[in-house]
Enzyme design. Structure first.
Site, PDB file in Angstrom:
ATOM      1  N   MET A  30     -32.674 -55.787 -95.640  1.00  0.00           N
ATOM      2  CA  MET A  30     -32.260 -55.361 -94.305  1.00  0.00           C
ATOM      3  C   MET A  30     -32.615 -53.888 -94.111  1.00  0.00           C
ATOM      4  O   MET A  30     -32.036 -53.196 -93.268  1.00  0.00           O
ATOM      5  CB  MET A  30     -30.758 -55.597 -94.118  1.00  0.00           C
ATOM      6  CG  MET A  30     -30.413 -57.094 -94.224  1.00  0.00           C
ATOM      7  SD  MET A  30     -28.931 -57.578 -93.364  1.00  0.00           S
ATOM      8  CE  MET A  30     -27.706 -56.643 -94.231  1.00  0.00           C
ATOM      9  N   LEU A  33     -33.970 -48.830 -97.523  1.00  0.00           N
ATOM     10  CA  LEU A  33     -34.289 -49.169 -98.916  1.00  0.00           C
ATOM     11  C   LEU A  33     -33.817 -48.086 -99.888  1.00  0.00           C
ATOM     12  O   LEU A  33     -33.946 -46.897 -99.628  1.00  0.00           O
ATOM     13  CB  LEU A  33     -35.805 -49.366 -99.068  1.00  0.00           C
ATOM     14  CG  LEU A  33     -36.419 -50.454 -98.185  1.00  0.00           C
ATOM     15  CD1 LEU A  33     -37.913 -50.589 -98.476  1.00  0.00           C
ATOM     16  CD2 LEU A  33     -35.730 -51.798 -98.358  1.00  0.00           C
ATOM     17  N   HIS A  37     -33.323 -51.904-104.119  1.00  0.00           N
ATOM     18  CA  HIS A  37     -34.418 -52.662-103.490  1.00  0.00           C
ATOM     19  C   HIS A  37     -35.736 -52.408-104.218  1.00  0.00           C
ATOM     20  O   HIS A  37     -36.525 -53.328-104.443  1.00  0.00           O
ATOM     21  CB  HIS A  37     -34.629 -52.217-102.038  1.00  0.00           C
ATOM     22  CG  HIS A  37     -33.481 -52.466-101.123  1.00  0.00           C
ATOM     23  ND1 HIS A  37     -32.756 -51.452-100.568  1.00  0.00           N
ATOM     24  CD2 HIS A  37     -32.950 -53.620-100.659  1.00  0.00           C
ATOM     25  CE1 HIS A  37     -31.821 -51.960 -99.784  1.00  0.00           C
ATOM     26  NE2 HIS A  37     -31.901 -53.275 -99.826  1.00  0.00           N
ATOM     27  N   GLY A 147     -31.002 -59.017-105.528  1.00  0.00           N
ATOM     28  CA  GLY A 147     -30.272 -58.142-106.442  1.00  0.00           C
ATOM     29  C   GLY A 147     -28.953 -58.766-106.861  1.00  0.00           C
ATOM     30  O   GLY A 147     -28.301 -59.469-106.078  1.00  0.00           O
ATOM     31  N   LYS A 149     -26.192 -57.339-107.309  1.00  0.00           N
ATOM     32  CA  LYS A 149     -24.986 -56.808-106.662  1.00  0.00           C
ATOM     33  C   LYS A 149     -24.417 -57.867-105.715  1.00  0.00           C
ATOM     34  O   LYS A 149     -23.229 -58.041-105.604  1.00  0.00           O
ATOM     35  CB  LYS A 149     -25.272 -55.520-105.890  1.00  0.00           C
ATOM     36  CG  LYS A 149     -24.000 -54.952-105.289  1.00  0.00           C
ATOM     37  CD  LYS A 149     -24.200 -53.583-104.707  1.00  0.00           C
ATOM     38  CE  LYS A 149     -25.010 -53.624-103.430  1.00  0.00           C
ATOM     39  NZ  LYS A 149     -24.285 -54.278-102.318  1.00  0.00           N
TER      40      LYS A 149
END
Ligand code: PAF
Length: 288
Positions: A30, A33, A37, A147, A149
């Site tokens: 989204m 970055l 990312h 990722g 996370k």
């Protein structure tokens, strides 16, 4: 590097690599970055002939309009970072390009997306799976990078690809942290002054759970209480959820006898942050 705003432009940019059967990696983002990312981008560039980064703030996955309005955006900087990292194509469509006015079809995973962020943010994962399915159809990557996370997001997307027979390998990369432990997130840029310092209770609480787990604590109630105590020690941090779940099914656990995920979400003002840690008995240094 080719910059595309429309699906037609993206198809055109990918015509040649597709005809030559070159391997294609997609990093859906989204934007705004950060190093998290970029770790996905570097991996994709290393293992694919062509890397596409999508930059699209997907309104369908925001349950709060204020969060959407305040979501950080910096396309110029994103393009510079992508160019430098060797990205071949950036696809940054408009909302109208992705969601025509009479858009009425959704992709919904119904098991892994029920708890954690799914319970806290109704409709969020339906928005994620729908946009990711669309991006997979538009770009047609062989691999896509996510990722850890967003552990639950990666699990939900992987389940979607399996259930719907999407020919995409889902690659999940480790959480990238700031030097002081804060998990990198585009939303971190919204943390001002003391909030930035207070945000550290999130990663500290999870690290504490892991420490106790490594020391042999297997009672979920005890671990969750410890995490809550740690988070509540910060004045301006509100707990959204703190949970320990089965790392595969994402179902709540009482006792830790299988690989588990400690996951937490907090609000600092109106900024929502998430983080997690695997509590895995097979990991080195832990008792199986
Ligand atoms: O993780 C994100 O940034 C988003 O949820 C994703 C995967 C790009 C879908 O909009």
């Amino acid at each position: 590097m080719i910059f595309c705003r429309t699906k037609a432009e993206a198809s055109k940019a990918l015509e040649k690599p597709r005809a030559q059967a070159r391997s294609l990696g997609l990093v859906p983002t989204m934007g705004a970055l950060h190093e998290g990312h970029m770790s996905l981008v570097r991996r994709s560039v290393a293992e694919n002939d062509v890397t596409v980064v999508s930059v699209f703030v997907n309104p369908a996955q925001f349950d709060e309009s204020r969060d959407l309005e305040k979501y950080p955006q910096d396309l110029r900087q994103d393009l510079l970072l992508c160019e430098k990292a060797g990205v071949d194509v950036v696809f940054a469509p408009t909302v109208e390009e992705m969601y025509p006015e009479d858009f009425s079809t959704w992709v919904e995973e119904t098991q892994l997306s029920r708890g954690l962020c799914g319970a806290a943010r109704p409709g969020h994962f339906r928005g994620v799976t729908t946009v990711v399915a669309k991006l997979f159809n538009i770009i047609r990557p062989g691999r896509a990078y996510f990722g850890a996370k967003d552990f639950q997001q990666a699990a939900v997307v992987r389940r979607m690809t399996r259930d719907l027979d999407m020919p995409v390998e889902i690659v999940v990369m480790p959480i990238v942290r700031e030097g002081d432990g804060l998990a990198m997130s585009s939303r971190n840029s919204r943390l001002q002054g003391p909030s930035r310092e207070e945000a550290l209770v999130l990663s500290r609480a999870l690290a504490r759970a892991e420490e106790l787990y490594r020391a042999g604590q297997r009672d979920v109630g005890v671990l969750v209480r410890e995490m809550l105590d740690c988070i509540r020690s910060a004045q301006h941090v509100q707990v959204d959820y703190v949970e320990i779940v089965d790392a595969e099914s994402l179902e709540p656990l009482e006792h830790l006898n299988v690989p588990a995920l400690a996951a937490a979400a907090v609000y600092i003002g109106d900024t929502r942050l998430i983080d997690n840690r695997l509590l895995n008995p097979t990991e080195e240094g832990t008792t199986p």
